[in-house]
Write a protein that holds these residues in place. Structure first.
Motif, PDB file in Angstrom:
ATOM      1  N   LYS A  47       0.854  -1.177   0.000  1.00 55.65           N
ATOM      2  CA  LYS A  47       0.000   0.000   0.000  1.00 55.65           C
ATOM      3  C   LYS A  47       0.894   1.233   0.000  1.00 55.65           C
ATOM      4  O   LYS A  47       1.717   1.410   0.893  1.00 55.65           O
ATOM      5  N   ASP A  52       2.054  -3.516   3.823  1.00 52.40           N
ATOM      6  CA  ASP A  52       0.973  -3.175   4.751  1.00 52.40           C
ATOM      7  C   ASP A  52       0.485  -4.392   5.541  1.00 52.40           C
ATOM      8  O   ASP A  52      -0.189  -4.263   6.550  1.00 52.40           O
ATOM      9  N   SER A  80      -1.861  -8.771   9.891  1.00 57.33           N
ATOM     10  CA  SER A  80      -1.007  -7.599  10.052  1.00 57.33           C
ATOM     11  C   SER A  80       0.423  -8.116  10.183  1.00 57.33           C
ATOM     12  O   SER A  80       0.651  -9.312  10.357  1.00 57.33           O
TER      13      SER A  80
END
Length: 218
Positions: A47, A52, A80
């Motif tokens: 991103k 990201d 994440s």
């Protein structure tokens, strides 16, 4: 002549807005690790030129042949960079719709969001089950648990992403410099109507934006 020249300049100045608007689409880079005799693939989500997060397909990250009531189940699990579940998508499943359709909804799967390898993943405790679809719920839970456990063991704990983030940042910087260079050459070719230069840059741009920048044109 001056008006024509200014129109060309105005038109060329609009191009970067369309080029960088393309960058808002999700892009990813595939990579893999090898453990327990099997290559496990994962995909880095980019991103704005930065890593990201990442996602995996569960069928490559579970240690056992886990099946639901109707057969194989394959999930796409987004993480994440610290190993917490961000999103889950269903790629493959053959469960009876009458009983198990609610198991594969966003409403049910979102109870896993935010969990990592420290969670218990126990049905009836930190994970809710759906009445009449216990076998499917159990299979989905075990698939997610094993995927999270192995991702933590072979990616998160080994700091794989710290090294990758630096490498990707350098690559994205070089790509940006090349993109600016190509744009400047294209601008000169357009303004001064050098046909050979314009056609050459057009071809290079298709390859560069299509294959390297993941554009739809290629």
């Amino acid at each position: 002549m001056g008006v024509k020249f200014m129109k060309k300049i105005f038109f060329m100045l609009l191009i970067p807005f369309f080029v960088f608007a393309e960058e808002e689409f999700e892009k990813f880079i595939s990579s893999s690790v090898f453990y327990n005799g099997k290559e496990r693939q994962y995909f880095l989500v980019l991103k704005n030129g930065n890593v990201d997060g990442f996602f995996i397909e569960s069928k490559e990250w579970v240690d056992e042949d886990i099946k639901g009531y109707g057969g194989d189940i394959n999930l796409q699990i987004y993480f994440s960079l610290d190993g917490k579940i961000q999103k889950i998508k269903v790629i493959e499943q053959y469960e009876t719709e009458m009983y198990a359709k609610d198991v594969f909804t966003e409403k049910y799967l979102q109870q896993y969001y935010g969990k990592n390898a420290t969670a218990e993943f126990v049905l009836g405790k930190d994970i809710s089950a759906i009445t009449g679809a216990t076998i499917t719920c159990s299979a989905v839970n075990e698939i997610i648990y094993q995927s999270v456990k192995n991702v933590n063991q072979y990616l998160i704990k080994k700091d794989i992403f710290k090294k990758i983030k630096l490498r990707v940042a350098k690559i994205e910087f070089v790509k940006t410099i090349l993109l600016v260079f190509v744009f400047l050459l294209a601008t000169l070719g357009f303004i001064y109507e050098v046909k050979i230069l314009r056609y050459l840059i057009m071809g290079v741009s298709v390859i560069f934006l299509g294959f390297w920048y993941y554009g739809g044109l290629s």
